[in-house]
Scaffold this motif. Sequence first.
Motif, PDB file in Angstrom:
ATOM      1  N   LEU A  17     -38.986 -17.594  79.391  1.00 29.38           N
ATOM      2  CA  LEU A  17     -38.569 -18.900  78.846  1.00 29.38           C
ATOM      3  C   LEU A  17     -37.527 -18.774  77.735  1.00 29.38           C
ATOM      4  CD1 LEU A  17     -42.096 -20.513  78.806  1.00 29.38           C
ATOM      5  CD2 LEU A  17     -40.203 -21.137  80.295  1.00 29.38           C
ATOM      6  N   LEU A  18     -37.252 -17.533  77.305  1.00 31.90           N
ATOM      7  CA  LEU A  18     -36.250 -17.348  76.248  1.00 31.90           C
ATOM      8  C   LEU A  18     -34.845 -17.468  76.847  1.00 31.90           C
ATOM      9  CD1 LEU A  18     -37.846 -14.299  74.408  1.00 31.90           C
ATOM     10  CD2 LEU A  18     -37.793 -16.668  73.637  1.00 31.90           C
ATOM     11  N   PRO A  19     -33.861 -17.873  76.046  1.00 28.74           N
ATOM     12  CA  PRO A  19     -32.505 -17.971  76.588  1.00 28.74           C
ATOM     13  C   PRO A  19     -31.945 -16.583  76.890  1.00 28.74           C
ATOM     14  CG  PRO A  19     -32.511 -18.369  74.230  1.00 28.74           C
ATOM     15  CD  PRO A  19     -33.942 -18.257  74.635  1.00 28.74           C
ATOM     16  N   GLU A  20     -30.904 -16.547  77.722  1.00 32.33           N
ATOM     17  CA  GLU A  20     -30.304 -15.255  78.111  1.00 32.33           C
ATOM     18  C   GLU A  20     -29.778 -14.497  76.904  1.00 32.33           C
ATOM     19  OE1 GLU A  20     -27.655 -15.057  81.314  1.00 32.33           O
ATOM     20  OE2 GLU A  20     -29.386 -15.300  82.661  1.00 32.33           O
ATOM     21  N   SER A  21     -29.367 -15.263  75.864  1.00 34.81           N
ATOM     22  CA  SER A  21     -28.774 -14.631  74.679  1.00 34.81           C
ATOM     23  C   SER A  21     -29.816 -13.885  73.839  1.00 34.81           C
ATOM     24  CB  SER A  21     -28.120 -15.705  73.812  1.00 34.81           C
ATOM     25  OG  SER A  21     -29.104 -16.647  73.416  1.00 34.81           O
ATOM     26  N   ALA A  48     -40.270 -31.113  67.308  1.00 39.91           N
ATOM     27  CA  ALA A  48     -39.083 -31.471  68.090  1.00 39.91           C
ATOM     28  C   ALA A  48     -39.012 -30.676  69.404  1.00 39.91           C
ATOM     29  CB  ALA A  48     -37.824 -31.222  67.271  1.00 39.91           C
ATOM     30  N   LEU A  49     -39.816 -29.624  69.509  1.00 34.52           N
ATOM     31  CA  LEU A  49     -39.787 -28.820  70.742  1.00 34.52           C
ATOM     32  C   LEU A  49     -40.647 -29.475  71.823  1.00 34.52           C
ATOM     33  CD1 LEU A  49     -40.218 -25.120  69.453  1.00 34.52           C
ATOM     34  CD2 LEU A  49     -38.113 -26.217  70.224  1.00 34.52           C
ATOM     35  N   GLN A  50     -40.154 -29.419  73.051  1.00 29.33           N
ATOM     36  CA  GLN A  50     -40.955 -29.838  74.212  1.00 29.33           C
ATOM     37  C   GLN A  50     -41.602 -28.577  74.793  1.00 29.33           C
ATOM     38  OE1 GLN A  50     -40.971 -33.182  75.343  1.00 29.33           O
ATOM     39  NE2 GLN A  50     -39.851 -33.478  73.429  1.00 29.33           N
ATOM     40  N   ALA A  51     -42.665 -28.761  75.576  1.00 33.52           N
ATOM     41  CA  ALA A  51     -43.309 -27.594  76.202  1.00 33.52           C
ATOM     42  C   ALA A  51     -42.254 -26.818  76.990  1.00 33.52           C
ATOM     43  CB  ALA A  51     -44.432 -28.052  77.116  1.00 33.52           C
ATOM     44  N   GLY A  52     -42.213 -25.514  76.792  1.00 36.70           N
ATOM     45  CA  GLY A  52     -41.252 -24.663  77.500  1.00 36.70           C
ATOM     46  C   GLY A  52     -39.991 -24.387  76.690  1.00 36.70           C
ATOM     47  N   GLU A  53     -39.824 -25.120  75.556  1.00 34.32           N
ATOM     48  CA  GLU A  53     -38.614 -24.908  74.741  1.00 34.32           C
ATOM     49  C   GLU A  53     -38.891 -23.950  73.589  1.00 34.32           C
ATOM     50  OE1 GLU A  53     -36.313 -29.163  75.372  1.00 34.32           O
ATOM     51  OE2 GLU A  53     -37.319 -28.808  73.452  1.00 34.32           O
ATOM     52  N   CYS A  54     -37.808 -23.346  73.100  1.00 39.76           N
ATOM     53  CA  CYS A  54     -37.959 -22.415  71.978  1.00 39.76           C
ATOM     54  C   CYS A  54     -36.767 -22.548  71.035  1.00 39.76           C
ATOM     55  CB  CYS A  54     -38.069 -20.985  72.489  1.00 39.76           C
ATOM     56  SG  CYS A  54     -36.615 -20.450  73.377  1.00 39.76           S
TER      57      CYS A  54
END
Length: 240
Positions: A85-89, A214-220
């Motif tokens: 779930l983390l971004p590619e960066s 402010a985060l939705q489930a699955g966001e980081c």
Amino acid sequence: MRLDKYLCEAGLGTRSQVKKLLKSGTVTVNGEPALRPEQKVEEQDRVAVAGREISAPGLEYWMLYKPAGCVSATEDRRFPTVVDLLPESAGKDLFPVGRLDRDTEGLLLLTNDGKLAHFLLSPRRHVDKVYYAKIQGTVTADHILAFQEGLDIGDEKKTLPADLEILKSGEDSEILVTLREGRFHQVKRMFEAVGCQVLYLKRLSMGSLKLDEALQAGECRMLTGEELEALKEETGCWNR
Ligand code: URA
């Protein structure tokens, strides 16, 4: 590594901006003023600017709102992992600090800072973790006392005192529970021990670190400097 290189890699500016910063006298290494760009710093040194500690280059700290359905691991053959779930960066060597069950949601910290992870998980440091849960069964004041006294959940030792707050009591109840340890399926097993069943579980905080609303489930998102400093302060982990 040279101090000016360290500061550049930590994102404090170009070489010439960092030289100016050093001249201003606001940089300290292990609490001592550091003015020389060529001063050598090691990984365990505490480098601060204007009293605010900065992280060693390469260390990353991510707050994830873990959704149900993924596992708290770096690899799994059957289920998606929290790392997916983390971004590619994001760095490639990040791992979750502790575990939430596959069906549990909420705050999870991912990092590649093994030292901070160790300090956060160390049973000696008792970092509080707060969970919100929906419970099948009526949670009562007796349960508050039982949680406070510690429960036999089938382990060698009783659980440490846990604070239980009832938000709603009825056929189905809603509660907040604060744990000072992290045993396998602990919240679920504590409720089982008093004849109730956890229907939904979400971690809201770990020490001073609170799940960002402010985060939705699955966001980081990455931790802020203040959040990281507070975690290091409360665990006594200053990368020494
Ligand atoms: N307690 C549980 O039962 N499950 C979790 O995921 C975390 C705490």
